[in-house]
Write an enzyme that holds these catalytic residues in place. Structure first.
Site, mmCIF file in Angstrom:
data_model
loop_
_atom_site.group_PDB
_atom_site.id
_atom_site.type_symbol
_atom_site.label_atom_id
_atom_site.label_comp_id
_atom_site.label_asym_id
_atom_site.label_seq_id
_atom_site.Cartn_x
_atom_site.Cartn_y
_atom_site.Cartn_z
ATOM 1 C CG LEU A 184 -0.955 -5.376 4.380
ATOM 2 C CD1 LEU A 184 -1.964 -5.694 5.476
ATOM 3 C CD2 LEU A 184 -0.398 -6.654 3.777
ATOM 4 C CB SER A 225 -3.667 2.870 -0.113
ATOM 5 O OG SER A 225 -3.045 2.829 -1.358
ATOM 6 C CB THR A 261 -11.662 5.658 -1.380
ATOM 7 O OG1 THR A 261 -12.035 4.436 -2.011
ATOM 8 C CG2 THR A 261 -12.117 6.822 -2.204
ATOM 9 C CB ALA A 268 -7.536 4.215 4.998
ATOM 10 C CE LYS A 324 -9.800 1.785 6.255
ATOM 11 N NZ LYS A 324 -10.962 1.120 5.677
ATOM 12 C CG ASP A 370 -16.868 2.000 -0.620
ATOM 13 O OD1 ASP A 370 -17.087 1.967 -1.850
ATOM 14 O OD2 ASP A 370 -15.758 2.290 -0.139
HETATM 15 P P1 ADP Z 1 -10.120 2.084 2.127
HETATM 16 O O1 ADP Z 1 -11.136 2.441 3.161
HETATM 17 O O2 ADP Z 1 -9.146 3.183 1.903
HETATM 18 O O3 ADP Z 1 -10.747 1.605 0.853
HETATM 19 P P2 ADP Z 1 -9.552 -0.677 2.817
HETATM 20 O O4 ADP Z 1 -9.956 -1.048 4.175
HETATM 21 O O5 ADP Z 1 -10.462 -1.086 1.721
HETATM 22 O O6 ADP Z 1 -9.258 0.886 2.717
HETATM 23 O O7 ADP Z 1 -8.104 -1.272 2.532
HETATM 24 C C1 ADP Z 1 -7.384 -1.016 1.332
HETATM 25 C C2 ADP Z 1 -6.672 -2.298 0.883
HETATM 26 O O8 ADP Z 1 -5.753 -2.732 1.903
HETATM 27 C C3 ADP Z 1 -7.602 -3.467 0.667
HETATM 28 O O9 ADP Z 1 -8.132 -3.484 -0.640
HETATM 29 C C4 ADP Z 1 -6.702 -4.660 0.929
HETATM 30 O O10 ADP Z 1 -5.939 -4.977 -0.222
HETATM 31 C C5 ADP Z 1 -5.755 -4.151 2.014
HETATM 32 N N1 ADP Z 1 -6.285 -4.532 3.358
HETATM 33 C C6 ADP Z 1 -7.220 -3.873 4.080
HETATM 34 N N2 ADP Z 1 -7.501 -4.467 5.245
HETATM 35 C C7 ADP Z 1 -6.739 -5.575 5.289
HETATM 36 C C8 ADP Z 1 -6.581 -6.666 6.252
HETATM 37 N N3 ADP Z 1 -7.300 -6.699 7.382
HETATM 38 N N4 ADP Z 1 -5.705 -7.653 5.949
HETATM 39 C C9 ADP Z 1 -5.019 -7.622 4.784
HETATM 40 N N5 ADP Z 1 -5.110 -6.649 3.857
HETATM 41 C C10 ADP Z 1 -5.953 -5.625 4.074
HETATM 42 MG MG MG Z 2 -11.717 0.004 0.557
#
Ligand code: ADP
Ligand code: MG
Length: 471
Positions: A20, A22, A24, A26, A44, A137
């Site tokens: 979906l 990524s 910073t 994950a 995640k 963040d």
């Molecule tokens: P990081 O901690 O690496 O920044 P995020 O949790 O922000 O990771 O997730 C990265 C991207 O993955 C998000 O910007 C979004 O596009 C997608 N994403 C994250 N969580 C979800 C979710 N629960 N449902 C759909 N897409 C998600």
């Molecule tokens: Mg994020």
């Protein structure tokens, strides 16, 4: 397809499908449960090596806490697992993508839409603040949308950043400095208040299409962050004064001068109290009960004002209700209260006419006394213009603006006026205030009327969507 098949992590009980996104720290995958429910989730995967060494255990404890949290505007953490390399967070799936994409496919959001989103974000932040949880963040990429048909904001990634310093051992900055509070980048010393700054940046980006520190090069960006210039707001698009005030107070570089959490939640543009919620209907009903009582006692002015306060909660209650029948029932009630308010308005208005006549004689006297006081004369002129405006149909808002303008001036002059003139001025100010209050209520009644009639059956989500596609 990128990310499918090869390289997908394995996880007990789930089938991972596509990547979906990524960020910073994950990578996030869409997945479904092998159980009969086939529930769709987002998983995640956080590499343990990206965490501070001491943090893994603390993080696991904290995730356990986050698992217990339920809020309509926070992505729900359903469960978690871990192995030697990764921690896996099993979350509610958000089908609407993230706020960054939502803003940029529309270039900018209208103020009305930004306000609904900001209320939702503020309610999530309030909930976290009461539990002493900071996000650290906040940015549009970390704010997800439940779906595109009914876009509700869902805050993601919170309670996490505490375990991942924005500075690694080599003193390299991680995350996006576009959204980080200046003290985080410059002093490396910060607290929960950085979330308020980031909220300001998100609001700025939603309204103007790019964050305040948008730059063409890294040195330009660094200069903008380190400078101590006040953040300037573009003149276009036109925004309400409340909205501009909030932006300016969130985007205050010095955290000790930045708006506080409490003032942010209570700010008139955010106005969490009147956000559509489960409670809206109960609060509206309680106010109606009081209004009816005052009405029976014959206190028309108090009843009118209570009906108006009730309408302030009925409109969000209508927005909140999804069931068509219940919505219709509320709408019918609102129509009934609006018509009673109209009747009361007529009653109050006739006694206001008397007030107005008394006001005119005071004005005459004041004008005599103010012959050689150009500032006072000018303020009185504005007040007369306000009264004239009030007679025109549909010009209530213009009249109110004029009243407020003249009141602002007169209050300043009141402080320095001597003896008899001061007394008269005092009476005049009170008259004008009563007129302005009365007008405010009239405007409110008209707006509630309009809202109750034109509110789409699908409610809030529909109004959000239509104003998005309109521009
Ligand atoms: P990081 O901690 O690496 O920044 P995020 O949790 O922000 O990771 O997730 C990265 C991207 O993955 C998000 O910007 C979004 O596009 C997608 N994403 C994250 N969580 C979800 C979710 N629960 N449902 C759909 N897409 C998600
Ligand atoms: Mg994020």
């Amino acid at each position: 397809m990128a990310g499918s098949g090869w390289g997908l992590p394995r996880l007990d009980g789930f089938i991972l499908t596509e990547r979906l996104g990524s960020g910073t720290y994950a990578t996030v995958y869409k997945a479904y449960a092998k159980k009969d429910t086939r529930e769709v989730v987002a998983i995640k995967c956080v590499a343990k090596k990206s965490l501070n060494k001491a943090s893994v255990e603390n993080l696991l404890t904290e995730i356990e806490i986050l698992k217990g949290i339920r809020h309509p505007h926070i992505v729900q953490l359903k469960d978690f697992q871990w192995d030697n390399d990764n921690i896996y967070l099993i979350m509610e799936f958000c089908a609407g993508g993230d706020l960054s994409r939502f803003i940029h496919t529309r270039r900018i959001l209208p103020e009305k839409v930004a306000r609904v989103f900001m209320q939702q974000l503020a309610s999530a932040l309030k909930f976290l603040h009461e539990r002493n949880i900071s996000h650290l963040d906040l940015k549009p990429q970390n704010i997800l949308l439940s779906s595109l048909e009914k876009p509700h904001l869902k805050l993601a990634d919170f309670g996490f950043a505490q375990h991942m310093s924005p500075w690694d051992e080599k003193h390299v900055l991680r995350g996006s400095p576009l959204y980080m509070a200046p003290e985080m980048v410059c002093q490396r010393q910060y607290d929960a208040r950085v979330d308020l700054w980031s909220t300001g940046v998100i609001l700025y980006e939603a309204l103007f299409g790019k964050p305040p520190f948008a730059s063409r090069s890294f040195s330009e960006l660094e200069e903008k962050i380190r400078s101590n210039r006040v953040i300037e707001l573009p003149l276009r698009p036109q925004l309400s004064p409340d909205c501009r005030d909030l932006l300016q107070r969130l985007l205050e570089r010095d955290p000790s001068r930045r708006i506080s959490f409490q003032d942010f939640f209570a700010h008139p543009w955010v106005d969490l109290e009147h956000m559509p919620s489960v409670e809206s209907l109960a609060r509206a009903t309680a106010l109606v009960v009081e209004a009816v009582k005052k009405d029976q006692e014959g206190d028309a002015a108090a009843a009118l004002s209570l009906y108006c306060k009730a309408l302030d909660f009925f409109v969000p209650a209508l927005h909140y209700e999804v069931d068509t029948q219940r919505k219709e029932a509320i709408r019918a009630k609102v129509a009934q209260y609006v018509s009673r308010a109209e009747e009361l308005k007529a009653i109050v208005s006739s006694s206001n006419q008397a007030l107005l006549r008394r006001g005119t004689s005071v004005q005459g006297l004041l004008r005599e006394m103010a012959r050689d006081k150009p500032r006072l004369l000018a303020a009185l002129e504005v007040a007369s213009a306000a009264m004239a405006k009030e007679e025109e149909v549909g010009k209530e808002q213009d009249a109110l603006d004029l009243y407020q303008h003249s009141l602002g001036e007169l209050l300043l002059l009141l402080a320095e006026a001597p003896g008899r003139r001061r007394e008269l001025l005092h009476t005049e100010v009170q008259n004008l205030m009563a007129r302005a209050e009365y007008l405010k209520e009239q405007i409110k009644i008209r707006e509630s009327h309009w809202e109750a009639e034109t509110l789409d059956k699908e409610g809030l989500s529909e109004s959000v969507r239509s104003s998005c596609t309109l521009q």
